[in-house]
Enzyme design. Structure first.
Site, PDB file in Angstrom:
ATOM      1  N   CYS A 187       0.843  -1.177   0.000  1.00 56.13           N
ATOM      2  CA  CYS A 187       0.000   0.000   0.000  1.00 56.13           C
ATOM      3  C   CYS A 187       0.886   1.237   0.000  1.00 56.13           C
ATOM      4  O   CYS A 187       2.097   1.136   0.139  1.00 56.13           O
ATOM      5  CB  CYS A 187      -0.855   0.055   1.260  1.00 56.13           C
ATOM      6  SG  CYS A 187      -1.950  -1.357   1.461  1.00 56.13           S
TER       7      CYS A 187
ATOM      8  N   GLY B 112      -1.185   0.988  -4.777  1.00 54.54           N
ATOM      9  CA  GLY B 112      -2.453   0.351  -4.451  1.00 54.54           C
ATOM     10  C   GLY B 112      -3.577   0.974  -5.232  1.00 54.54           C
ATOM     11  O   GLY B 112      -3.791   2.187  -5.148  1.00 54.54           O
TER      12      GLY B 112
ATOM     13  N   ASN C   4       1.242   0.569   5.914  1.00 44.70           N
ATOM     14  CA  ASN C   4       1.652  -0.226   4.765  1.00 44.70           C
ATOM     15  C   ASN C   4       2.377  -1.449   5.324  1.00 44.70           C
ATOM     16  O   ASN C   4       3.263  -1.302   6.144  1.00 44.70           O
ATOM     17  CB  ASN C   4       2.598   0.624   3.888  1.00 44.70           C
ATOM     18  CG  ASN C   4       3.309  -0.175   2.817  1.00 44.70           C
ATOM     19  OD1 ASN C   4       4.394   0.169   2.407  1.00 44.70           O
ATOM     20  ND2 ASN C   4       2.702  -1.250   2.356  1.00 44.70           N
ATOM     21  N   GLY C   5       1.948  -2.631   4.899  1.00 47.22           N
ATOM     22  CA  GLY C   5       2.611  -3.843   5.377  1.00 47.22           C
ATOM     23  C   GLY C   5       1.630  -4.977   5.533  1.00 47.22           C
ATOM     24  O   GLY C   5       0.527  -4.935   4.990  1.00 47.22           O
TER      25      GLY C   5
ATOM     26  N   TYR D  37      10.385  -3.947  -8.625  1.00 47.50           N
ATOM     27  CA  TYR D  37       9.083  -3.833  -9.265  1.00 47.50           C
ATOM     28  C   TYR D  37       8.206  -2.702  -8.713  1.00 47.50           C
ATOM     29  O   TYR D  37       7.567  -1.979  -9.456  1.00 47.50           O
ATOM     30  CB  TYR D  37       8.330  -5.156  -9.115  1.00 47.50           C
ATOM     31  CG  TYR D  37       6.874  -5.092  -9.499  1.00 47.50           C
ATOM     32  CD1 TYR D  37       6.498  -5.015 -10.825  1.00 47.50           C
ATOM     33  CD2 TYR D  37       5.876  -5.096  -8.526  1.00 47.50           C
ATOM     34  CE1 TYR D  37       5.171  -4.937 -11.189  1.00 47.50           C
ATOM     35  CE2 TYR D  37       4.538  -5.024  -8.884  1.00 47.50           C
ATOM     36  CZ  TYR D  37       4.188  -4.948 -10.204  1.00 47.50           C
ATOM     37  OH  TYR D  37       2.879  -4.869 -10.559  1.00 47.50           O
TER      38      TYR D  37
END
Ligand code: 5GP
Ligand code: SF4
Ligand code: MG
Length: 489
Positions: free
Chosen positions: A2, A28, A100-101, A255
């Site tokens: 995210c 996201g 985020n995670g 990526y």
């Protein structure tokens, strides 16, 4: 994975946050939310892209000098709007947060919060658990003088209870803003500062590009196991709370992150040039005859250009991406239509007819995309197709927030490059060596001893990923998939 943002400013923040949300949209695209504070919390969240969720009406409503933003990429949960972030609770003080995670002991913590503290966790979202654990700690100090130590001890308490990866931005009403990174620093989180008419303002973000977009300077990474607390008077307090080996995610550079971002002192674009440079050497050694180098857009472009430059080969953009196709294209109820690669990419015939082509991509995960692209390029008339991945073979699930969670998803598990080539229809597959891949990323910051590269090696840096946990994640994912299919998503 995210994207997360936090702004602690001296003027209305919604304009800035909205702009910055667009810079982390790639992290996201499933749902997004913005929360602001002007004495009370204002919140708007929804499913879809940022540009589709926010309109003039809700932007006008999102008032205040403080804000938190989030773009979501679902790893657990069904991607429902109830799981969209940010979240807030009204007691003690009023606390809002986004992260985020991926929390690996989410279910245990959810159960414990209910049984021991009589708190109901209403969503499948990790941050609701983190938020309640944090709040549970500072609740005890609600009538005492509020100090940075209370905040840091609450973060320490979170570190003790919460396993997995998490970069968190949190606001405590009328007390300040806090940001912290998990003890291993798996997910990125940065902060920046600026001065408006001598008044300092601060912001936090998953990628430096978001801070650039909002005009913040002096951008620094938050250290692993550390918290930054900006108090009400805008004084900055920083503390290292837990010391574990620093293991930032290597896949961010390959990526996920935007090329113009700096994470942990490493520029993403420069890293991809280096990855291309190293892969070029391996391609040269393989002795294949190549007429043209073509990237799979967008992430592989930088590395492909470098490969072509190093090998003195022609570089062409032979695959055109339709940039207007997002997730919203796959409408609910549209069960029959499969998300086909041909809706996303189209070949330029002239580039391929009668040619030996080197296709370059960042990675091969399941192999479906690569197989479809190779078929497309063959149909366009290519003679021979070599497929190069500038990352090493992916073979293990990520439990830290990237959507690769089941062992069966990896084409490279128990397969040689020759077998993979046969499966995806390539004449040859050339992978970056793991060691070269890591050295290329480390080039940008030699202070980092090593990275999390568990999806390549199966060695999980948090040392708490058991076979049982992997099986459970796999099960949860299968249920989610079944639910999504049933809902026509
Ligand atoms: P596959 O081998 O799974 O068919 O597709 C590989 C492609 O998926 C590559 O082009 C790569 O850019 C992209 N990819 C790599 N990691 C992820 C990920 O975590 N999520 C998504 N949606 N795509 C990814
Ligand atoms: Fe990143 Fe892979 Fe580690 Fe997941 S397992 S955090 S994708 S390096
Ligand atoms: Mg790609």
């Amino acid at each position: 994975m995210c994207g997360v943002l936090g702004v602690y400013d001296n003027e209305e923040v919604i304009g800035k946050i909205y702009d910055a949300m667009l810079t982390i949209q790639h992290r996201g695209q499933d749902s997004a939310g913005i929360l602001t504070y002007d004495g009370k919390y204002h919140l708007k969240k929804g499913n879809g892209l940022v540009r589709d969720i926010f309109d003039q009406q809700n932007i006008a409503r999102l008032k205040g000098h403080v804000g938190i933003g989030h773009t979501r990429y679902p790893t657990v949960g069904e991607g429902s709007v109830e799981d969209a972030q940010p979240f807030w609770i009204n007691y003690p003080f009023g606390i809002a947060a986004a992260h985020n995670g991926n929390v690996t002991n989410f279910s245990e913590l959810k159960k414990e919060l209910f049984e021991k503290s009589h708190k109901i966790i209403n969503s499948n979202c990790d941050i609701e658990v983190i938020l309640n654990i944090f709040a549970g700690y500072i609740e005890k100090y609600r009538t005492k003088e509020f100090t940075p130590e209370i905040v840091f001890n609450a973060v320490r308490y979170v570190y003790k209870k919460v396993k997995g990866s998490y970069s968190v931005v949190l606001h405590i009403a009328d007390k300040g803003m806090v940001a912290f990174r998990d003890p291993y620093g798996l997910r990125p989180l940065l902060f920046g500062e600026k001065k408006d008419k001598l008044l300092p303002a601060f912001a936090f973000a998953s990628e430096s590009v978001a801070l650039d977009a909002m005009g913040f300077k002096d951008i620094k990474d938050i250290d692993s196991g550390s918290a930054v607390f900006i108090d009400k008077a805008k004084r900055v307090h920083i503390k290292k709370i837990m010391t574990k080996p620093f293991r930032p995610c290597i896949f961010e550079y390959i990526y996920f992150a935007r090329p113009d971002s700096f994470l942990n002192g490493i520029n993403v674009d420069k890293t991809r040039v280096e990855l291309g440079c190293r892969l070029a050497k391996k391609i040269k050694k393989s002795g294949v005859e190549i007429d043209v180098v073509v990237p799979v857009p967008d992430s592989a472009r930088t590395a492909a250009i470098e490969i072509a430059r190093r090998l003195k080969l022609k570089y062409r953009e032979g695959l055109v991406k339709n940039r207007y196709i997002g997730r919203t294209f796959i409408m609910p109820g549209d069960k029959i239509r499969k998300k086909s690669i041909t809706q996303k990419l189209n070949p330029i015939g002239d580039v391929f007819i009668g040619k030996n082509v080197l296709l370059v991509d960042d990675s091969i995960v399941r192999g479906n995309t690569s197989a479809a692209i190779i078929q497309m390029v063959r149909n366009a008339g290519a003679e021979r197709i070599y497929f190069a991945s500038y990352s090493a073979p992916l073979t293990n699930p990520c439990v830290y927030g990237i959507d690769m969670q089941t062992k069966g998803e990896f084409i490279a598990t128990n397969s040689t490059p020759e077998q993979i080539a046969a499966k995806i229809g390539a004449d040859k597959v050339i992978y970056q060596d793991l060691k070269e891949m890591e050295q290329a990323v480390r080039q940008g910051n030699k202070k980092i001893k090593t990275f999390c590269k568990a999806c390549f090696t199966g060695v999980y840096p948090t040392h708490d990923v058991s076979r049982k946990l992997l099986e459970r994640i796999e099960e949860e994912r299968d249920i989610n998939k079944a639910n999504q299919i049933a809902a026509g998503i």
